[in-house]
Design a protein around this motif. Sequence first.
Motif, mmCIF file in Angstrom:
data_model
loop_
_atom_site.group_PDB
_atom_site.id
_atom_site.type_symbol
_atom_site.label_atom_id
_atom_site.label_comp_id
_atom_site.label_asym_id
_atom_site.label_seq_id
_atom_site.Cartn_x
_atom_site.Cartn_y
_atom_site.Cartn_z
ATOM 1 N N GLY A 257 0.818 -1.213 0.000
ATOM 2 C CA GLY A 257 0.000 0.000 0.000
ATOM 3 C C GLY A 257 0.850 1.260 0.000
ATOM 4 N N GLU A 258 1.954 1.259 0.749
ATOM 5 C CA GLU A 258 2.838 2.425 0.749
ATOM 6 C C GLU A 258 3.468 2.658 -0.620
ATOM 7 N N ARG A 259 3.796 1.555 -1.287
ATOM 8 C CA ARG A 259 4.388 1.693 -2.625
ATOM 9 C C ARG A 259 3.387 2.276 -3.618
ATOM 10 N N GLU A 260 2.156 1.790 -3.569
ATOM 11 C CA GLU A 260 1.099 2.324 -4.447
ATOM 12 C C GLU A 260 0.807 3.779 -4.100
ATOM 13 N N ARG A 261 0.829 4.110 -2.846
ATOM 14 C CA ARG A 261 0.525 5.479 -2.416
ATOM 15 C C ARG A 261 1.582 6.452 -2.933
ATOM 16 N N GLU A 262 2.868 6.084 -2.837
ATOM 17 C CA GLU A 262 3.929 6.968 -3.314
ATOM 18 C C GLU A 262 3.829 7.213 -4.821
ATOM 19 N N GLU A 263 3.508 6.191 -5.574
ATOM 20 C CA GLU A 263 3.376 6.356 -7.018
ATOM 21 C C GLU A 263 2.171 7.226 -7.372
ATOM 22 N N ALA A 264 1.080 7.105 -6.603
ATOM 23 C CA ALA A 264 -0.097 7.939 -6.860
ATOM 24 C C ALA A 264 0.207 9.416 -6.594
ATOM 25 N N ILE A 265 1.001 9.670 -5.559
ATOM 26 C CA ILE A 265 1.378 11.065 -5.264
ATOM 27 C C ILE A 265 2.258 11.616 -6.381
ATOM 28 N N LYS A 266 3.199 10.793 -6.895
ATOM 29 C CA LYS A 266 4.049 11.251 -7.989
ATOM 30 C C LYS A 266 3.244 11.588 -9.247
ATOM 31 N N GLU A 267 2.185 10.819 -9.487
ATOM 32 C CA GLU A 267 1.357 11.058 -10.672
ATOM 33 C C GLU A 267 0.332 12.155 -10.451
ATOM 34 N N GLY A 268 0.212 12.615 -9.226
ATOM 35 C CA GLY A 268 -0.743 13.678 -8.942
ATOM 36 C C GLY A 268 -2.159 13.218 -8.744
ATOM 37 N N LYS A 269 -2.371 11.925 -8.476
ATOM 38 C CA LYS A 269 -3.723 11.417 -8.229
ATOM 39 C C LYS A 269 -4.045 11.603 -6.757
ATOM 40 N N VAL A 270 -4.537 12.832 -6.461
ATOM 41 C CA VAL A 270 -4.833 13.182 -5.074
ATOM 42 C C VAL A 270 -6.194 13.856 -5.037
ATOM 43 N N THR A 271 -6.963 13.581 -3.966
ATOM 44 C CA THR A 271 -8.275 14.209 -3.809
ATOM 45 C C THR A 271 -8.124 15.641 -3.319
ATOM 46 N N LYS A 272 -9.256 16.334 -3.183
ATOM 47 C CA LYS A 272 -9.241 17.705 -2.685
ATOM 48 C C LYS A 272 -8.710 17.781 -1.262
ATOM 49 N N ASP A 273 -8.917 16.678 -0.511
ATOM 50 C CA ASP A 273 -8.436 16.648 0.869
ATOM 51 C C ASP A 273 -6.978 16.208 0.973
ATOM 52 N N GLY A 274 -6.331 15.945 -0.143
ATOM 53 C CA GLY A 274 -4.925 15.547 -0.133
ATOM 54 C C GLY A 274 -4.701 14.057 0.066
ATOM 55 N N ILE A 275 -5.751 13.250 -0.153
ATOM 56 C CA ILE A 275 -5.630 11.797 0.014
ATOM 57 C C ILE A 275 -5.325 11.184 -1.351
ATOM 58 N N PRO A 276 -4.256 10.345 -1.482
ATOM 59 C CA PRO A 276 -3.935 9.729 -2.773
ATOM 60 C C PRO A 276 -5.013 8.730 -3.193
ATOM 61 N N MET A 277 -5.213 8.627 -4.510
ATOM 62 C CA MET A 277 -6.169 7.678 -5.072
ATOM 63 C C MET A 277 -5.401 6.675 -5.937
ATOM 64 N N ILE A 278 -5.647 5.388 -5.695
ATOM 65 C CA ILE A 278 -4.948 4.343 -6.435
ATOM 66 C C ILE A 278 -5.965 3.467 -7.156
ATOM 67 N N ASP A 279 -5.536 2.864 -8.244
ATOM 68 C CA ASP A 279 -6.377 1.943 -9.006
ATOM 69 C C ASP A 279 -6.141 0.522 -8.488
ATOM 70 N N VAL A 280 -7.242 -0.183 -8.299
ATOM 71 C CA VAL A 280 -7.154 -1.551 -7.772
ATOM 72 C C VAL A 280 -8.016 -2.490 -8.604
ATOM 73 N N ILE A 281 -7.766 -3.772 -8.440
ATOM 74 C CA ILE A 281 -8.541 -4.856 -9.056
ATOM 75 C C ILE A 281 -9.009 -5.770 -7.937
ATOM 76 N N VAL A 282 -10.270 -6.120 -7.950
ATOM 77 C CA VAL A 282 -10.827 -6.985 -6.904
ATOM 78 C C VAL A 282 -11.243 -8.315 -7.518
ATOM 79 N N ASP A 283 -11.129 -9.356 -6.704
ATOM 80 C CA ASP A 283 -11.519 -10.688 -7.158
ATOM 81 C C ASP A 283 -11.924 -11.507 -5.948
ATOM 82 N N GLY A 284 -12.792 -12.468 -6.157
ATOM 83 C CA GLY A 284 -13.287 -13.305 -5.074
ATOM 84 C C GLY A 284 -13.495 -14.736 -5.523
ATOM 85 N N CYS A 285 -13.738 -15.638 -4.550
ATOM 86 C CA CYS A 285 -13.945 -17.064 -4.855
ATOM 87 C C CYS A 285 -14.740 -17.694 -3.728
ATOM 88 N N TRP A 286 -15.262 -18.889 -4.009
ATOM 89 C CA TRP A 286 -15.968 -19.692 -3.016
ATOM 90 C C TRP A 286 -15.245 -21.017 -2.826
#
Length: 380
Positions: A257-286
């Motif tokens: 998570g820290e690695r993804e957060r640092e890259e998001a800050i470098k790319e400028g993907k930050v909300t108005k409140d200064g929180i970084p936004m990262i892209d994720v993929i979700v998956d599940g199973c039974w």
Amino acid sequence: MGKKKLKVSKMKMKALYIEKCKDMVKKRRQEMSSSYADLQNVTLTAAEKDQNSLPCYFEEKTPKTTFEMELDDNDAPPNISQCESEAMTEENQYKEKDQASNVLPENQCEESNALPYIVEGTSEVTMQPEIQNLGHRIIDFNHFTSELVKISQHKSLFKCGLSTMKLISEHRIGLQSEYTYVCMMCNYKNKIKSSLDDVNKDAVAGIMAAGCGHAQLKQFSAAVGLPIMSEYTYNKTQNDICRDWEDTAWDEMKLAGEREREEAIKEGKVTKDGIPMIDVIVDGCWSKRSYRTNYAALSGAAAIIGRRFGQVLYMCVKNKYCCICARAQKKQESPKEHECYKNFDGASTAMESTIITEGFKQSIDMHGCTKQGKCCLCNL
């Protein structure tokens, strides 16, 4: 001519039988002397082993007799049976003397400090090990040899060494052993572990990584001659490994998570409140297939994965069933104290969405960022 032939034949006949009787007596003496020498721990020298020389206690007492015969035509031929009887009588006399010499005095038999007889022979004596059927062991070679060198150099007035150390016991827990050595000269005692690492933990972790369990580890240990790990030790070690794996998994997810957060800050993907936004993929199973008709799995799991680096940021497992709780409910009793893994009571189809929702809610607390994701199941 006829008289001369009869005289020669009679002399040869008697001489042959006498020589035969003497050879029988000499052979018997040699057999008795060799047995007596073995019993008294007497090492025969080369001269004593010669057939012509006998030990001092078997010297001939009677002088050798020479036969000078002058036979006429009226003399009777020698009596063969008489010659044989004389030879047997002489042999019995030597036999009685031998038996009498083997009897030890009474004071020598009752002597407590007398050493036992040691029979020397040409055959090699096989020394039996002190502890038998130990089987194979897993040891740290460098550690074990260095410890042996240390105990062989212990200080003593008797100049002790490794040859005086004796293995007296082994304390074993699973595949881990501890050996106790004692010096037979100065009574110095020391313990040596087979390895400084936890061999049981390594073995159980390897068998779990291979998708096997205690039965497979038991079969493998029996095949290679290793000690069999008890089921109690296996279960205890397995629980410790699972806790370690869980702690390691959480640590790795925080680092991802820290690695993804640092890259998001470098790319400028930050909300108005200064929180970084990262892209994720979700998956599940039974835990079992539904075939689009039967959604009755008792267990389900889901994970949130970072899109940029492909590392897991969050994962969770939901269970609807606990064996101990189910048995207590069937008997209408309160369940005993145990580690219960039942953490979900809803429908099986809601397991994945519940886990993903919990992951998004904990994103700020865990990683200090928000997530915008894509579902692998519905491609949204």
